[in-house]
Write a protein that holds these residues in place. Structure first.
Motif, short mmCIF file in Angstrom:
data_model
loop_
_atom_site.label_atom_id
_atom_site.label_comp_id
_atom_site.label_asym_id
_atom_site.label_seq_id
_atom_site.Cartn_x
_atom_site.Cartn_y
_atom_site.Cartn_z
N ALA A 1 -2.76 -5.82 0.60
CA ALA A 1 -2.06 -5.98 1.88
C ALA A 1 -3.05 -6.01 3.04
CB ALA A 1 -1.06 -4.86 2.06
N ILE B 1 -4.44 -5.86 7.00
CA ILE B 1 -4.15 -5.07 8.19
C ILE B 1 -4.20 -5.97 9.43
CG2 ILE B 1 -4.94 -3.13 9.61
CD1 ILE B 1 -6.14 -2.04 6.87
N GLU C 1 -4.74 -10.18 10.86
CA GLU C 1 -4.77 -11.61 10.55
C GLU C 1 -4.97 -12.37 11.84
OE1 GLU C 1 -1.09 -13.15 8.97
OE2 GLU C 1 0.09 -12.23 10.55
N GLU D 1 -2.51 -7.49 14.61
CA GLU D 1 -2.16 -6.58 13.52
C GLU D 1 -0.95 -7.13 12.78
OE1 GLU D 1 -1.79 -2.44 14.39
OE2 GLU D 1 -3.56 -2.46 15.67
N VAL D 2 -0.90 -6.86 11.49
CA VAL D 2 0.18 -7.37 10.65
C VAL D 2 1.27 -6.30 10.55
CG1 VAL D 2 0.74 -8.36 8.40
CG2 VAL D 2 -1.54 -8.65 9.34
N SER E 1 4.42 -4.21 8.97
CA SER E 1 4.49 -3.65 7.61
C SER E 1 5.26 -4.55 6.64
CB SER E 1 5.11 -2.26 7.63
OG SER E 1 6.43 -2.33 8.12
N ARG F 1 3.04 -7.46 5.81
CA ARG F 1 1.94 -7.00 4.94
C ARG F 1 2.40 -7.02 3.49
NH1 ARG F 1 -0.87 -1.49 6.16
NH2 ARG F 1 -2.08 -2.36 4.48
N GLN F 2 3.59 -6.46 3.28
CA GLN F 2 4.14 -6.40 1.93
C GLN F 2 4.39 -7.81 1.38
OE1 GLN F 2 8.29 -5.07 1.27
NE2 GLN F 2 7.33 -3.27 0.34
N ARG G 1 -7.75 -11.08 1.01
CA ARG G 1 -7.58 -10.08 2.07
C ARG G 1 -8.87 -9.90 2.87
NH1 ARG G 1 -7.70 -3.62 1.64
NH2 ARG G 1 -6.99 -3.20 3.72
#
Length: 156
Positions: free
Chosen positions: A70, A72, A74, A90-91, A93, A96-97, A138
């Protein structure tokens, strides 16, 4: 963007074996042509394979692999005065999943083992150890965000 209101989030029922929503989401993403039973069999076989190889709880291996894949940060494209900048953000949650699931499945499918269950199991084990193509994806995403840190002030 919708004009009136945001669409309601669909409630995903947990999977029958582990009673886990993340596993259910993974199985749904793995599924082709509505064949859930086939996707479930592939996933559960992969976890059995992981248990045989690593002698650890397969669900813990899966969770750790998801965590290691995952992202953090992008980059998102942002147009400012005729120029397009790659702005690091920031990604969230849930994204991210979703990205972790998508990357694990994509790079498992690209592997050269015989069955999909083996491919998936090996991708889980590599990601668990912090190696493999999905973890590299990632790292590349993080490197891209790091390289464009100068444009962070264009964040919206």
């Amino acid at each position: 963007m919708p004009r009136r209101r945001r669409p309601q989030k669909r409630i995903i029922l947990p999977d029958p074996k582990y009673k886990d929503v993340v596993v259910a989401k993974f199985i749904n993403s793995l599924m082709y042509g509505g064949k859930r039973s086939v996707a479930e069999k592939i996933f559960y076989d992969a976890l059995e394979f992981v248990e045989k190889k690593l002698k650890k709880d397969p669900l813990e291996v899966f969770k750790k692999a998801m965590e290691n894949v995952a992202p953090i940060l992008e980059v998102k494209s942002r147009r400012v005065g005729g120029a397009t900048y790659q702005v690091p953000v920031e990604v969230r949650s849930n994204r991210r999943q979703a990205l972790a699931i998508r990357w694990l499945i994509r790079y498992a499918r690209l592997r050269s083992e015989r069955t999909m269950a083996e491919k998936l199991a090996n991708e889980f084990m590599m990601a668990f150890k912090g190696e493999g193509a999905s973890v590299k994806k990632r790292e590349d995403t993080h490197k891209m965000a790091e390289a464009n840190k100068a444009f962070a002030h264009f964040r919206w």
